[in-house]
Structure formats: structure tokens, C-alpha cells
Design an enzyme around this catalytic site. Structure first.
Site, PDB file in Angstrom:
ATOM      1  N   LYS A  44      -0.105  16.847 -27.198  1.00  0.00           N
ATOM      2  CA  LYS A  44       0.623  16.697 -25.927  1.00  0.00           C
ATOM      3  C   LYS A  44       0.523  17.986 -25.108  1.00  0.00           C
ATOM      4  CE  LYS A  44       4.713  15.300 -28.027  1.00  0.00           C
ATOM      5  NZ  LYS A  44       6.157  15.073 -27.985  1.00  0.00           N
ATOM      6  N   LYS A  46       1.885  20.600 -26.021  1.00  0.00           N
ATOM      7  CA  LYS A  46       3.233  21.189 -26.147  1.00  0.00           C
ATOM      8  C   LYS A  46       3.212  22.173 -27.317  1.00  0.00           C
ATOM      9  CE  LYS A  46       8.120  19.757 -26.468  1.00  0.00           C
ATOM     10  NZ  LYS A  46       9.042  18.627 -26.289  1.00  0.00           N
TER      11      LYS A  46
HETATM   12  N1  C2G Z   1      18.220  16.331 -25.446  1.00  0.00           N
HETATM   13  C1  C2G Z   1      19.500  16.210 -24.899  1.00  0.00           C
HETATM   14  N2  C2G Z   1      20.031  17.239 -24.209  1.00  0.00           N
HETATM   15  C2  C2G Z   1      19.334  18.399 -24.048  1.00  0.00           C
HETATM   16  C3  C2G Z   1      18.049  18.538 -24.611  1.00  0.00           C
HETATM   17  C4  C2G Z   1      17.501  17.482 -25.310  1.00  0.00           C
HETATM   18  O1  C2G Z   1      20.147  15.147 -25.038  1.00  0.00           O
HETATM   19  N3  C2G Z   1      19.906  19.396 -23.358  1.00  0.00           N
HETATM   20  C5  C2G Z   1      17.668  15.180 -26.167  1.00  0.00           C
HETATM   21  C6  C2G Z   1      16.401  14.643 -25.517  1.00  0.00           C
HETATM   22  O2  C2G Z   1      16.736  13.744 -24.459  1.00  0.00           O
HETATM   23  C7  C2G Z   1      15.732  13.933 -26.687  1.00  0.00           C
HETATM   24  C8  C2G Z   1      16.208  14.746 -27.903  1.00  0.00           C
HETATM   25  O3  C2G Z   1      17.319  15.560 -27.470  1.00  0.00           O
HETATM   26  O4  C2G Z   1      16.203  12.578 -26.813  1.00  0.00           O
HETATM   27  C9  C2G Z   1      15.120  15.650 -28.432  1.00  0.00           C
HETATM   28  O5  C2G Z   1      14.694  16.476 -27.353  1.00  0.00           O
HETATM   29  P1  C2G Z   1      13.272  17.213 -27.510  1.00  0.00           P
HETATM   30  O6  C2G Z   1      13.246  17.931 -28.805  1.00  0.00           O
HETATM   31  O7  C2G Z   1      12.984  17.917 -26.249  1.00  0.00           O
HETATM   32  O8  C2G Z   1      12.324  15.945 -27.700  1.00  0.00           O
HETATM   33  P2  C2G Z   1      11.129  15.487 -26.743  1.00  0.00           P
HETATM   34  O9  C2G Z   1      10.201  16.614 -26.544  1.00  0.00           O
HETATM   35  O10 C2G Z   1      11.734  14.795 -25.590  1.00  0.00           O
HETATM   36  O11 C2G Z   1      10.330  14.474 -27.692  1.00  0.00           O
HETATM   37  O12 C2G Z   1       8.311  10.310 -28.667  1.00  0.00           O
HETATM   38  C10 C2G Z   1       9.319  10.986 -27.962  1.00  0.00           C
HETATM   39  C11 C2G Z   1       9.210  12.468 -28.120  1.00  0.00           C
HETATM   40  O13 C2G Z   1       9.044  12.875 -29.454  1.00  0.00           O
HETATM   41  C12 C2G Z   1      10.471  13.103 -27.559  1.00  0.00           C
END
Ligand code: C2G
Length: 129
Positions: A44, A46
């Protein structure tokens, strides 16, 4: 049992992640969290600071989490929902609408994110030292 599943990177685990996992866990009896592997994230474009094994171990030790599985591809969600007999797929609302295709297999729920905290913001604050 009502199984709930969610997906994420959970890099530099913070209160936003904890709030989400706690709220999602209340939607069912069992919470499975798919943590993205380093390879999947690289695909990705990332970069994660914390390696997969450590991110997975931290999430595994969160009170509300019952099981951790690896997230290796975008396509695995339908398979995961079937294999684990998932009733609810839930994500933070930055993903709102993106996974509605799963609604033929399970409920799809998007919950509000926690404002004011993100891994990106934490990295930016750290770079100021
Ligand atoms: N999250 C949240 N509040 C934040 C940061 C993150 O509620 N301040 C939530 C995101 O919405 C997500 C979860 O925590 O549902 C994990 O966030 P990330 O680790 O950033 O995950 P992401 O990169 O969005 O990966 O297939 C889907 C991906 O794997 C999602």
C-alpha cells in the site's frame, strides 16, 4: 456467539485504536482483529514504524480482543467473514462506505473516529524533538 471483525495497522498503538476496539467489542461476544502485515502495508506504500509481530502482540493483549489474524490482502475479507462466521464487520468511519459490499455476508458498521489523535500526528510530534 456473535462474532465481530475489524482490520487495521495499529502502528504506535494509541487511544484512538483502543476506543475503537472497545466500542467494536460491545457489538458482539467475540472480537477478531486482522492486523496488517508489513508486506501488505509495503504494497500500500504505507511504512510502519513497529513490525507486524509487535503490533499483533500488543493488539492480542488488549482486553477486548479475543483473536488476532494477519491481514495480507484487500481480498481476504469475504473469506475471513465466512471462515470465522462473522456477524458484524466494523471499522472507523474514515472507511465509511468502502466495505459495503460485505453487507451481503454480515452487518457492516462504521464508528466515529477519535478526534485529535493519529499515528501520522504522533510521528509529526516526534519529529519535532
Ligand atoms: N481509528 C480511530 N480513531 C483514530 C485513529 C484510528 O477510530 N484516531 C480507527 C480507524 O478508523 C481504523 C482503526 O482505528 O478502523 C485502525 O486504524 P489504522 O491502524 O490507521 O488502520 P488503517 O490503516 O485504516 O487500516 O483493510 C483495512 C485496513 O487494514 C485499515
Amino acid at each position: 456467539t456473535r462474532v465481530v471483525i475489524t482490520y487495521g495497522t495499529f502502528d504506535m498503538f494509541h487511544i484512538g485504536h483502543l476506543n475503537l476496539l472497545r466500542r467494536i467489542s460491545m457489538l458482539g461476544d467475540r472480537l477478531i482483529v486482522a492486523v496488517s502485515t508489513d508486506e501488505f502495508n509495503a504494497g500500500k506504500g504505507k511504512r510502519t514504524l513497529i513490525p507486524f509481530e509487535q503490533r499483533a502482540e500488543i493488539v492480542r493483549n488488549i482486553r477486548h480482543v479475543d483473536e488476532v489474524i494477519p491481514e495480507v490482502s484487500w481480498e481476504q475479507k469475504v473469506e475471513d467473514v465466512k471462515r470465522h462466521e462473522v456477524s458484524v464487520f466494523a471499522m472507523g468511519d474514515d472507511w465509511a462506505g468502502k466495505f459495503d459490499f460485505l453487507s451481503t455476508h454480515c452487518e457492516v458498521v462504521y464508528l466515529p473516529r477519535t478526534e485529535g489523535v493519529s499515528t501520522t500526528e504522533l510521528k509529526r510530534s516526534l519529529s519535532r524533538f
